[in-house]
Scaffold this active site. Sequence first.
Site, PDB file in Angstrom:
ATOM      1  N   GLY A   1      -0.373  -4.251  -3.251  1.00  0.00           N
ATOM      2  CA  GLY A   1      -1.743  -4.674  -3.024  1.00  0.00           C
ATOM      3  C   GLY A   1      -2.649  -4.007  -4.047  1.00  0.00           C
ATOM      4  O   GLY A   1      -2.352  -2.910  -4.524  1.00  0.00           O
ATOM      5  N   CYS A   2      -3.741  -4.660  -4.403  1.00  0.00           N
ATOM      6  CA  CYS A   2      -4.599  -4.095  -5.450  1.00  0.00           C
ATOM      7  C   CYS A   2      -5.314  -2.836  -4.968  1.00  0.00           C
ATOM      8  O   CYS A   2      -5.410  -1.847  -5.692  1.00  0.00           O
ATOM      9  CB  CYS A   2      -5.583  -5.135  -5.977  1.00  0.00           C
ATOM     10  SG  CYS A   2      -6.561  -5.953  -4.710  1.00  0.00           S
TER      11      CYS A   2
END
Lengths: 342, 342, 342, 342
Positions: A148-149
Site C-alpha cells: 500500500g502507498c
Amino acid sequence: MTQNVAILGASGYTGAELVRLIATHPSMRIVALSGDRKAGMRMGEVFPHLRHLDLPVLQKIEDIDFSAVDLAFCALPHGTSQPVIRDLPSDLKIVDLSADFRLRDPAEYEKWYGKPHVALELQKQAVYGLTEFYRDEIRSARLCAGTGCNAATGQYALRPLIEAGVIDLDDIIIDVKAGVSGAGRSLKENLLHAELSGGTMPYSAGGKHRHLGEFDQEFSKLAGRDVRVMFTPHLMPFNRGILATVYVKGDAAAVHEALAARYADEVFLEVLPFGQVASTRSIAGSNYVHVGVVADRIAGRATVTVALDNLCKGSSGQAMQNANLMLGLEETAGLMLAPVFP
Amino acid sequence: MTQNVAILGASGYTGAELVRLIATHPSMRIVALSGDRKAGMRMGEVFPHLRHLDLPVLQKIEDIDFSAVDLAFCALPHGTSQPVIRDLPSDLKIVDLSADFRLRDPAEYEKWYGKPHVALELQKQAVYGLTEFYRDEIRSARLCAGTGCNAATGQYALRPLIEAGVIDLDDIIIDVKAGVSGAGRSLKENLLHAELSGGTMPYSAGGKHRHLGEFDQEFSKLAGRDVRVMFTPHLMPFNRGILATVYVKGDAAAVHEALAARYADEVFLEVLPFGQVASTRSIAGSNYVHVGVVADRIAGRATVTVALDNLCKGSSGQAMQNANLMLGLEETAGLMLAPVFP
Amino acid sequence: MTQNVAILGASGYTGAELVRLIATHPSMRIVALSGDRKAGMRMGEVFPHLRHLDLPVLQKIEDIDFSAVDLAFCALPHGTSQPVIRDLPSDLKIVDLSADFRLRDPAEYEKWYGKPHVALELQKQAVYGLTEFYRDEIRSARLCAGTGCNAATGQYALRPLIEAGVIDLDDIIIDVKAGVSGAGRSLKENLLHAELSGGTMPYSAGGKHRHLGEFDQEFSKLAGRDVRVMFTPHLMPFNRGILATVYVKGDAAAVHEALAARYADEVFLEVLPFGQVASTRSIAGSNYVHVGVVADRIAGRATVTVALDNLCKGSSGQAMQNANLMLGLEETAGLMLAPVFP
Amino acid sequence: MTQNVAILGASGYTGAELVRLIATHPSMRIVALSGDRKAGMRMGEVFPHLRHLDLPVLQKIEDIDFSAVDLAFCALPHGTSQPVIRDLPSDLKIVDLSADFRLRDPAEYEKWYGKPHVALELQKQAVYGLTEFYRDEIRSARLCAGTGCNAATGQYALRPLIEAGVIDLDDIIIDVKAGVSGAGRSLKENLLHAELSGGTMPYSAGGKHRHLGEFDQEFSKLAGRDVRVMFTPHLMPFNRGILATVYVKGDAAAVHEALAARYADEVFLEVLPFGQVASTRSIAGSNYVHVGVVADRIAGRATVTVALDNLCKGSSGQAMQNANLMLGLEETAGLMLAPVFP
C-alpha cells in the site's frame, strides 16, 4: 535483451504511471494492455497524455496471448486480482499492485478487506514488495505483492527504528497527508475538485484504514511482538505525494542515525541532514523518498517525516523496481527520472 | 561522446528544469553551475528536489573555467544575458533562454524591453530558437535565442496557417492561459498562493505583453507584410502549462489540414483529430505539444488550441532540443519523457 | 414581514448557495426543502457546512405543503423543472434556476436542449432573470427564469455596448474561464480533482455550448437583427468565479463610457477605471460584478473583462435578487456580503 | 447605537477580513484605516475585492484622530503593536490581533519572540482573547489580546479535556494542517504558488513554533501543573482553514462527552456526532468551529479533530466577537455568515 510486459488494468492511474515509466525504460516493451470496460480503445483515448506512444490497443484479459509475455503487471482493483492471477499461466512472472497478496494471514485479509481470500495457495508464494527490505526474496519471486502507498511511507520511517530498537513500540503515531490520486479514478463526490480542493479532512480515522493490516504484519514481525500504531490519513488537495509525519519516543539523534545507516546504500532513499523536514514537492514525479528527523523540545521525542510519490515509489515505481529485479535487469532501470518541480 | 555543459543562472526555474532534463540525458554532463547570489551553495539546498544528483557547487560566473565547456545554457534574467554572453569565450556555443537575442530589430528590442541593446553584434549572429522552423540554422549556430513561452505557443498554432495562406491575417486573437511558473521565482504579491490560487485574471492586456514583439517579427516575416495580433495572457492557478485559444477566420478543415501536414514528421508535435481540443494536463512535464482545431458554428471561423509545458517545450526543453542540434547529438536526446498525469 | 420560501432541489450547489444567502437574509425563512434522492436527510448531512442552521428536513416535492409558501426557488436539473413547475399551485411565485424557461422560442429550446418543451404555456409567462435589464418585468412576474451563469457574464459585458451601438456586431468573441462548481455536483471523470486541478482545457468549443441560445436571443433582440458570437468556455481549476474576456471592435473609450454610464446606478456592478482588468478573486463569494475595459494597441479594438461568482451573481444570488423584487422586499436584502479574499 | 472603529494595519489579510465582517455588521462603522507604507491609498486599490465599500483612505497611525473612535483593532505585525498601543489614548478600547500581549510571563515572551517586551504595564492589563473561555474578562477589558490561530484551534480541542481530567497530560500530540493565509501577505519563496501548491511540508517542527508559548501557558494554568505538548504545523496548499488532528490518551466516549458538554451552549462551536471528523471546507469563510471525536482501535486512545477558519474564528472573527463584547453589542453581531462552499 528487451523484456515483454503486459499491463492488466491499464485504464487506471497506476496503469498509466507504469506506461509513463516504461516510455523511457531501456529494455522493456509493452506487448499487451487490458482494460475491461475500455477494451477496444486506444490508450491515447483513455489517457490523452500518452497519445504519442505506440501502444497496443486495450483488450479484455481473456483475449491476451501471454505466450510471449515475460512479466505481467496487475493493476486491477482489490479483490479482482485474486481470480485473475490464479488463472494466468503458472510460469508467468507477476507484479501485483493491488492489496490482494499483501497480508500473509488469511484471517487478517478477511478482517481488513471484508471477504475471504479466494487464492490462498498463491498468497503463500507471494513476496511482499517493499524493495529495500525484501530485495533478495523479490529477485527470485514469481509473484510480488506491491505494498500500500501509505504502508510504504510509514514503513520507510519506522522499520529501521524498530530494527535498531531505538523507539518505544507502544507509542507510535503516523499522521499521513495523502495526495488524491491514491484514491484512483473513482467517481465519488468527495473526490470532485469542487469538494476536495481548498481544504482538507481526515478519512478512515480511528484505526479503520486497511493499510493498518500491513503495518501490523510487518512491524510485529520485525519486533517479534505485537505492534499496533495509531494511523490517520488525511485527504489532500493535491494529486501526487504522501507525507507521513511520524511521532515517536526515542532519542532523536539515534533515530536519525538508524535511518541514515540503514539507507546509506539505497539509491532512492535520501536521509536529510538532522533537523530538516521532508516535502512532497521535492519528490513528486519520481521514485525518490525523502526522510527527515527533527528532535522535539521534549527530550526523548522525535518527529520523522517521510515523503514519496504515491503513484511512483508508492505504487508503480515500486512495481517497476521489483519487476527489474525479477527480470534480472538493472534495479534502477527506467526509474532515475528526476522529480518535477515546480 | 559526452558533452560538457554549464548552466548560468541555475537557481531559477528554467535552470532547475535543465538539470532535470540532463539527469536522464544519455550524453550530457553538467560541469559548472552559476547562481550569483547563491554562489557557494549546493544545488540541493536551492532546489531540494535535485539533492540526489551529483552536481557542481554553484559559482559566480567569473569563477567558471569555460575551457572544458562545450556549450553554455544561459538562464539569466532579461537584460543580464547581453553583457554576460558578450564576455564569454567566442568559441563557446550558447543557448540563451532570456529575451535578449530574440528580436532582430534593435528598435523593436528597445521598444519592448525599455532600454537599448548592448550587444548588437551578437544579436546579429543569434538564431531564433523555434526548433521546428529554424532547425537548419540552429544546427550551425553559435548562439541560439530561445523563444518566449507564450510566443512559442502562439506560433505553433499560427505559423503553418500563415504559411499555407488559409486565414485572414487581420483578425487573429490569441487568448492565453499561462501557468504561473512562467513568471519565475520572483517575489511578487500577485504570485503568492494566497492571491493567485482559486481564481484568474488577465495581465499585460491590450497589447502590452513583450512576447508580442516576437509575434510581430515572425508573423510579419512569414506573411511578407505587417501582421498584428490581439493577445491577452491570463495568470492561471497552476504551475506548468500554457493553453493558447486562437480565434481565426478561415476554413476550419483547411486549418486542420495545414497544421496536420506541417507537423506530420515532427516528433513532439501532436495534431489531434479534427474537432478535439488541447489540454495542458496532457503535456505537463514533457516536451510534447498538442494542437487541436474545432470548426465554429459560424462558417469560416475556427478555434485552434495549443498546449505545451512552458518550462519544458516553452523554455528549457526547447533549449535542450536546440543544444542537441548544435552539439551534433540526437535531437530528441533526453527529451522523450512522457507527460506526468495525474 | 417574513416571507416563507421553499427550495426545490436543495441538495445541489445552487441549492446550498441559496441556503447560505438566506442564513443572513433579514426577512426570508426556509419552510421547505426538497431533494428527491436525499429525502429524509437533514441538510447538515448533505452539506456539513450548513449543519449549524435550523432547517427543515429534506422532503420529496410531492410531500411539501405549499399553502404557506410565498415563493419557491426551483434549483432542479434542466428538463426536470418544466413538469415540476407546471404542477405547482398556480399562485405560487417561482424563481427557476434551470435552463427550462430561458428561451422564448420553443424551437430554440429544442435545438439546444435536445427535446421538446413540455410546459409551453408557462414559458410564455416567464420573465428572463437578468435583473439589471428586466427589473420591472421581474417585479411583477409570477415565474422568473434565471439566466445561465456564462450567459449572464457575457451579457454584462455586451448588452450596454450593443444598446449604445459602439461595437461591430459581426466580430464578437467571448472567451470564458469558468470555475468548476458551474458543472454542479455531478460525478464525471473530468471533474475529479486529480483530472481537473493543475491545468485547463476548453469544452463545448466551436459554438456548441447551450448558453449560446441565450446570447443569440438576447443580443439579437437588442440589436434588432441576428447576432452570432463566438464563445469558448474553459474549465478552470478553481471552484467559484467566471471570467469572460470579450474581444470587440469599437473605440475603447466609447466602450468604457457605455458600460460606466449603464451601470452607474447599479449596486452590484462595478465598472473599473479605464485600463484595469477584472479578477475572479475580487468577487468570489459575493453578488458583485467587476467590469474592466482595456484599449488594444490596434486602434479600434478593445478587450472587456467581466468577473462574477457563478454560484452567486451567476445563479443563486441573481435568484435571490429577483425573489426580493417579486416579494416586494429591498432588492439587495441578504446580498450585501463582501467577497471572501484570500 | 453605531460604534466607531479604527483598523490599524488594514493592508494585511486580517485587516481585510475585519473590513469584510464589518461590511454586514449592523452597528459598527469604520472611521479610520491605517497602513503605513500604503498611506494615501484607497482600500480598493490595496484590496480590489473591497472596492465597492465606502471606506476612509489609508492613513499613517499618527495622523488618525482617535477622539471619535470607540475601539481600535490593531492588526499590526508582531513586535510593532507594543509601542503603537502604548501610545494610543488610554481610554481607547483595543483588540490586538498580534502576538504581543498573549503571554503573561515576560520571560516567555522573550523566549518565543526573541526580544524583550517593551510595554509590560500594558501586558498586565491584557485579557487573553479565547472568547468562550475568557468571556467575562473580555467584556470588561480595555485591551484584548487575540490568540494565535493554531493556538485557538488546539485549545478548542484540549481545554475541555484538561478541565474534565479525561486525558493523559503527558502524551498530547497536535498535528496541524494550516492554510497559507496564516502566513500573511509576506513575500517569501515558500509562499509562492509555484512552490506551495500541489504538495505539503511541515514547518517549525520539533517544538519551535511560537504558538507553543500559548499552549504552555494556557494548558499549564488549566491543569495546575506544567503541560508540554508536541506540535507540528504543516503548510497547506489552500488559503483558509486550519485542521488540528489531536492524538490523546483517554476514553474516547468521555472525551466526546466533555467536549459536547462544554460547548453545548456555544453558538459557534459545533461538536459533531461521535465518530465523525471535521473538515476545513465546512467552516471556511465563517466563524464556526467543527469538533469531532473518533475512538481509536487501540483502547484508551482517541483522535480529536478541530477545524476553523484561521482568518475568521482564528483571528479577525474572534477579534470581532471580542469587540462586540467589549462594546456591549450582541456577541454574534456580524458573525452569523454561513461558510462558503464549494
